[in-house]
Scaffold this active site. Structure first.
Site, PDB file in Angstrom:
ATOM      1  N   LYS A 110      15.900   3.831   3.380  1.00 19.54           N
ATOM      2  CA  LYS A 110      14.595   3.871   2.722  1.00 19.54           C
ATOM      3  C   LYS A 110      14.636   4.792   1.502  1.00 19.54           C
ATOM      4  CE  LYS A 110      11.992   2.481   6.733  1.00 19.54           C
ATOM      5  NZ  LYS A 110      11.458   2.950   8.010  1.00 19.54           N
ATOM      6  N   LYS A 190      20.152 -11.814   4.224  1.00 18.67           N
ATOM      7  CA  LYS A 190      19.200 -11.638   5.325  1.00 18.67           C
ATOM      8  C   LYS A 190      17.780 -11.912   4.806  1.00 18.67           C
ATOM      9  CE  LYS A 190      16.653  -8.168   7.680  1.00 18.67           C
ATOM     10  NZ  LYS A 190      16.277  -6.924   8.180  1.00 18.67           N
ATOM     11  N   LYS A 193      11.372  -9.250   3.507  1.00 19.61           N
ATOM     12  CA  LYS A 193      10.354  -9.191   2.461  1.00 19.61           C
ATOM     13  C   LYS A 193      10.837  -8.330   1.296  1.00 19.61           C
ATOM     14  CE  LYS A 193       7.564  -5.833   5.046  1.00 19.61           C
ATOM     15  NZ  LYS A 193       8.269  -5.962   6.326  1.00 19.61           N
TER      16      LYS A 193
HETATM   17  P1  ADP Z   1      11.655  -7.078   6.734  1.00 16.53           P
HETATM   18  O1  ADP Z   1      13.168  -7.011   6.670  1.00 16.53           O
HETATM   19  O2  ADP Z   1      11.136  -8.349   6.174  1.00 16.53           O
HETATM   20  O3  ADP Z   1      11.009  -5.850   6.132  1.00 16.53           O
HETATM   21  P2  ADP Z   1      10.991  -5.835   9.229  1.00 16.53           P
HETATM   22  O4  ADP Z   1      12.049  -4.804   8.989  1.00 16.53           O
HETATM   23  O5  ADP Z   1       9.560  -5.436   9.133  1.00 16.53           O
HETATM   24  O6  ADP Z   1      11.279  -7.085   8.281  1.00 16.53           O
HETATM   25  O7  ADP Z   1      11.279  -6.487  10.656  1.00 16.53           O
HETATM   26  C1  ADP Z   1      10.374  -6.647  11.726  1.00 16.53           C
HETATM   27  C2  ADP Z   1      11.136  -7.224  12.913  1.00 16.53           C
HETATM   28  O8  ADP Z   1      11.691  -8.523  12.580  1.00 16.53           O
HETATM   29  C3  ADP Z   1      12.342  -6.361  13.320  1.00 16.53           C
HETATM   30  O9  ADP Z   1      12.528  -6.406  14.739  1.00 16.53           O
HETATM   31  C4  ADP Z   1      13.488  -7.021  12.587  1.00 16.53           C
HETATM   32  O10 ADP Z   1      14.729  -6.727  13.159  1.00 16.53           O
HETATM   33  C5  ADP Z   1      13.116  -8.505  12.683  1.00 16.53           C
HETATM   34  N1  ADP Z   1      13.689  -9.221  11.514  1.00 16.53           N
HETATM   35  C6  ADP Z   1      13.301  -9.113  10.234  1.00 16.53           C
HETATM   36  N2  ADP Z   1      14.029  -9.893   9.424  1.00 16.53           N
HETATM   37  C7  ADP Z   1      14.936 -10.524  10.212  1.00 16.53           C
HETATM   38  C8  ADP Z   1      15.969 -11.470   9.970  1.00 16.53           C
HETATM   39  N3  ADP Z   1      16.225 -11.943   8.752  1.00 16.53           N
HETATM   40  N4  ADP Z   1      16.699 -11.888  11.018  1.00 16.53           N
HETATM   41  C9  ADP Z   1      16.436 -11.439  12.272  1.00 16.53           C
HETATM   42  N5  ADP Z   1      15.460 -10.548  12.576  1.00 16.53           N
HETATM   43  C10 ADP Z   1      14.714 -10.089  11.564  1.00 16.53           C
END
Ligand code: ADP
Ligand code: TRP
Length: 321
Positions: A110, A190, A193
């Site tokens: 972060k 991956k 967002k």
């Molecule tokens: P982002 O990467 O979009 O910010 P978050 O970190 O808020 O998403 O993730 C929220 C949940 O969704 C977590 O448990 C995260 O591991 C899962 N997650 C997010 N993106 C993926 C992905 N591309 N593949 C698998 N799990 C994901």
């Protein structure tokens, strides 16, 4: 067995969130006691806009219910409705070594992404530990990026139990589904967002279609055989498809005479078939906010009773009873 996970209300949920985090826990309803909460205090480390936090909190609850979380079999609640967690977080914080938090990748990532270093951002894993330990959770399904936080939770729980000579906290296990560990985004990275490569869970079908149509593919001619495992469209199709459907699509690629346009059309159709009913349920719930509020309040009452029991044991162990 208690299965718990938290989801931050920090933006629109996407296919990666659904297949990586939501579906695995929704599918486990019935195999154990499922707890899902909206992690508002975690989002507060990065979202500093009251209206945005409020709206996103409501959206996460609606999204889970629309995708099949069943309040009769699972407990859905807001983190802010269980204030006991903060008192626990402080008690955990006093036995958490600084070095443990300094090693957390997510904090370092972060900062590398330009977020200002705040105490909240740094202490976030302690609050997450309190979330998990308050409910004596056995299993915590998370994406790979959160695995370290669950390991930190185990370390903190063990340290607390040892320091105060009482088995107050149960040590939880992270659960990572390898098949869906990393959902690829439109660009093959991956889906996240932060990379702007997402398809929103409740995006308008028209917008989804446009995004699917824009997925880059190679220039193999329509007649030629194609490698399904090198194709982003196939990678996304697999998320929705049964084994038999996947094999059929694989055959189409390998046989030739099947274009990427056909595959994109099939992806859009299977998406519509799978997520279409969720969209209808979400519209119904959005039009009935009182129903959703009742579900969240009932969830909080149940969660809070569990957290109170843990807090009492922790207070007794440290001498605050
Ligand atoms: P982002 O990467 O979009 O910010 P978050 O970190 O808020 O998403 O993730 C929220 C949940 O969704 C977590 O448990 C995260 O591991 C899962 N997650 C997010 N993106 C993926 C992905 N591309 N593949 C698998 N799990 C994901
Ligand atoms: N930190 C998690 C995330 O960013 C959200 C979260 C907060 C969580 N508390 C939790 C997940 C407890 C599992 C268990 O995705």
């Amino acid at each position: 067995m208690r299965i718990l996970t938290g989801v931050q209300p920090s933006g629109q949920l996407h296919w990666g969130n659904y297949f990586g985090a939501m579906k695995p826990i929704i599918d486990r309803q019935g195999t154990g006691e499922v707890f899902v909460f909206v992690a508002q205090y975690h989002a507060l480390t990065t979202v500093h806009d009251a209206a945005a936090l409020r709206a996103a909190t409501r959206d996460v609850a609606l999204d889970f219910l629309a995708c099949g979380l069943d309040p009769a079999r699972a407990c859905l609640f807001r983190q802010a409705d269980v204030p006991e967690v903060h008192e626990l977080a402080w008690m955990l914080s006093v036995v958490t070594p600084m070095g443990l938090l300094e090693r957390c990748h997510s904090y370092k990532d972060k900062l590398a992404r330009g977020l200002p270093a705040s105490h909240g951002l740094f202490a976030y894993p302690v609050l997450m530990a309190a979330d998990i330990l308050a409910y004596q959770s056995d299993v915590v399904p998370v994406g790979r990026d959160q695995k370290q936080h669950v390991e930190v939770t185990r370390d903190i729980a063990a340290k607390f139990n040892q320091t105060f000579g009482a088995e107050v906290f149960k040590l939880p296990e992270p659960l990572i589904s390898e098949r869906v560990a990393v959902i690829p985004g439109l660009d093959g990275q991956k889906m996240s967002k932060s990379y702007g490569n997402t398809i929103g869970l409740f995006d308008e079908p028209k917008a989804v279609k446009a995004k699917i149509m824009r997925i880059a593919t190679d220039s193999t001619p329509l007649e030629a055989p194609k490698d399904p495992d090198a194709c982003r469209v196939f990678a996304l199709y697999k998320l929705f498809a049964s084994e038999a459907e996947q094999e059929e699509m694989r055959g189409n690629y390998l046989r030739g005479g099947y274009g990427y346009g056909h595959a994109k059309k099939a992806l859009f159709e299977i998406y519509q078939r799978t997520l279409g009913p969720f969209r209808e349920r979400r519209e119904h719930l959005a039009a009935h906010p009182d129903e959703v509020e009742d579900i969240l309040r009932a969830g909080a009452a149940k969660a809070r009773a569990a957290a109170r029991r843990t807090l009492e044991a922790a207070r007794l162990a440290v001498g605050l009873d």
